[in-house]
Design an enzyme around this catalytic site. Structure first.
Site, mmCIF file in Angstrom:
data_model
loop_
_atom_site.group_PDB
_atom_site.id
_atom_site.type_symbol
_atom_site.label_atom_id
_atom_site.label_comp_id
_atom_site.label_asym_id
_atom_site.label_seq_id
_atom_site.Cartn_x
_atom_site.Cartn_y
_atom_site.Cartn_z
ATOM 1 N N ASN A 48 35.583 34.474 38.753
ATOM 2 C CA ASN A 48 35.918 35.825 38.442
ATOM 3 C C ASN A 48 36.811 36.267 37.178
ATOM 4 O O ASN A 48 36.449 37.430 36.411
ATOM 5 C CB ASN A 48 36.640 36.487 39.663
ATOM 6 C CG ASN A 48 35.577 36.626 40.936
ATOM 7 O OD1 ASN A 48 34.301 36.732 40.687
ATOM 8 N ND2 ASN A 48 36.090 36.623 42.123
ATOM 9 N N HIS A 76 43.767 27.816 42.868
ATOM 10 C CA HIS A 76 43.181 29.242 41.975
ATOM 11 C C HIS A 76 44.310 29.474 41.091
ATOM 12 O O HIS A 76 44.013 30.012 39.989
ATOM 13 C CB HIS A 76 42.976 30.330 42.893
ATOM 14 C CG HIS A 76 41.734 31.037 42.421
ATOM 15 N ND1 HIS A 76 40.692 30.611 41.561
ATOM 16 C CD2 HIS A 76 41.405 32.389 42.414
ATOM 17 C CE1 HIS A 76 39.841 31.235 41.224
ATOM 18 N NE2 HIS A 76 40.270 32.280 41.619
ATOM 19 N N ASN A 86 40.297 39.113 38.818
ATOM 20 C CA ASN A 86 38.884 39.763 38.518
ATOM 21 C C ASN A 86 39.020 40.788 37.401
ATOM 22 O O ASN A 86 38.114 41.392 37.088
ATOM 23 C CB ASN A 86 38.253 40.316 39.820
ATOM 24 C CG ASN A 86 39.176 41.583 40.351
ATOM 25 O OD1 ASN A 86 40.341 41.725 40.164
ATOM 26 N ND2 ASN A 86 38.550 42.053 41.507
ATOM 27 N N TYR A 135 45.491 40.605 38.451
ATOM 28 C CA TYR A 135 44.854 40.105 39.596
ATOM 29 C C TYR A 135 43.398 39.370 38.707
ATOM 30 O O TYR A 135 43.129 39.875 37.638
ATOM 31 C CB TYR A 135 44.226 40.750 40.790
ATOM 32 C CG TYR A 135 45.490 41.069 41.568
ATOM 33 C CD1 TYR A 135 46.010 39.811 42.563
ATOM 34 C CD2 TYR A 135 46.030 42.222 41.597
ATOM 35 C CE1 TYR A 135 47.042 40.260 43.281
ATOM 36 C CE2 TYR A 135 47.103 42.387 42.286
ATOM 37 C CZ TYR A 135 47.643 41.411 43.188
ATOM 38 O OH TYR A 135 48.741 41.496 44.269
ATOM 39 N N ASP A 176 40.892 27.047 36.951
ATOM 40 C CA ASP A 176 40.576 26.144 37.749
ATOM 41 C C ASP A 176 39.005 25.879 37.768
ATOM 42 O O ASP A 176 38.286 26.965 37.216
ATOM 43 C CB ASP A 176 41.056 26.409 39.144
ATOM 44 C CG ASP A 176 40.684 27.860 39.578
ATOM 45 O OD1 ASP A 176 40.820 28.566 38.959
ATOM 46 O OD2 ASP A 176 39.842 27.908 40.672
#
Length: 224
Positions: free
Chosen positions: A149, A57, A103, A101, A128
């Site tokens: 996300n 990710h 999201n 992060y 990704d």
């Protein structure tokens, strides 16, 4: 009478001094100037923290880290992320790793777009993609978030899907119900061997995007 004539000629002279040859700047011309910006925002998506460093990710972080290392430039901690600057052929590349992060990635993207006055068409989001086989490249000028996300956050914050995304395939070789473990898992041994060549290709894509343009970059690199 003489006073009236002086007033008349005075007004005529004032009108004659107006510069009617100055071109009017239309809105599309303003936009064209904006499009010619030599600044580019290259955003690698990922999650901060040692536990995420080598996960699938975090390929966005890994790609911009590789670029920075190759060009001997350093990231500095800034508002909403880590930022490195690279100058090449009259262009300035801002490499960004959001620290929000995944999201909340859109918050960092919007902040640095506005701060550096970078137009939407000069933004490249690296992410990704489960729908592509490992290491396969797909560059697109717009599209859906595909359930990602980070892209969902960017779409919501910028209120548009019209920005360039550079998708790096991580494949979907996981058992049913194990998608999260797979995405947040480490690369397998075969992938680790192949990664350096793929990272080198990603490095070339970033430079091409800023110098040759989107169309040429898609033609040259898509599907590789």
């Amino acid at each position: 009478m003489l006073k009236w004539l002086n007033t008349l000629f005075s007004k005529t002279k004032t009108d004659d001094t107006i510069d009617y040859t100055k071109p009017e700047v239309h809105e599309h011309q303003k936009n064209n100037k904006k499009c010619m910006s030599n600044k580019f925002l290259i955003v690698g998506l990922g999650n901060i923290g040692a536990e995420y460093v080598n996960t699938r990710h975090n390929i966005g972080f890994k790609i911009v880290d590789f670029f920075a290392k190759k060009e001997a430039i350093n990231f500095e901690t800034v508002k909403l992320g880590a930022l490195a600057q690279y100058k090449y052929k009259g262009r300035t590349f801002f490499l960004l790793k959001p620290n929000t992060y995944m999201n909340l990635s859109g918050k960092a993207v919007k902040y640095w777009m506005d701060k550096e006055n970078i137009p939407l068409e000069n933004i490249l989001i690296i992410t990704d993609d489960l729908n592509l086989s490992f290491g396969k490249i797909r560059i697109k000028p717009k599209g859906s978030d595909g359930g990602h996300n980070g892209l969902k956050s960017i779409h919501a914050t910028l209120n548009t899907t019209d920005y360039t995304r550079f998708r790096f395939g991580i494949s979907d070789e996981f058992k049913k119900g194990k998608q999260v473990d797979y995405v947040l898992g480490d690369w397998d041994d075969t992938e680790k061997i192949a990664l350096p060549e793929r990272l080198e290709l990603a490095y070339e894509i970033i430079k091409s995007f800023g110098t040759a343009g989107l169309e040429s970059t898609m033609t040259t690199f898509n599907g590789k």
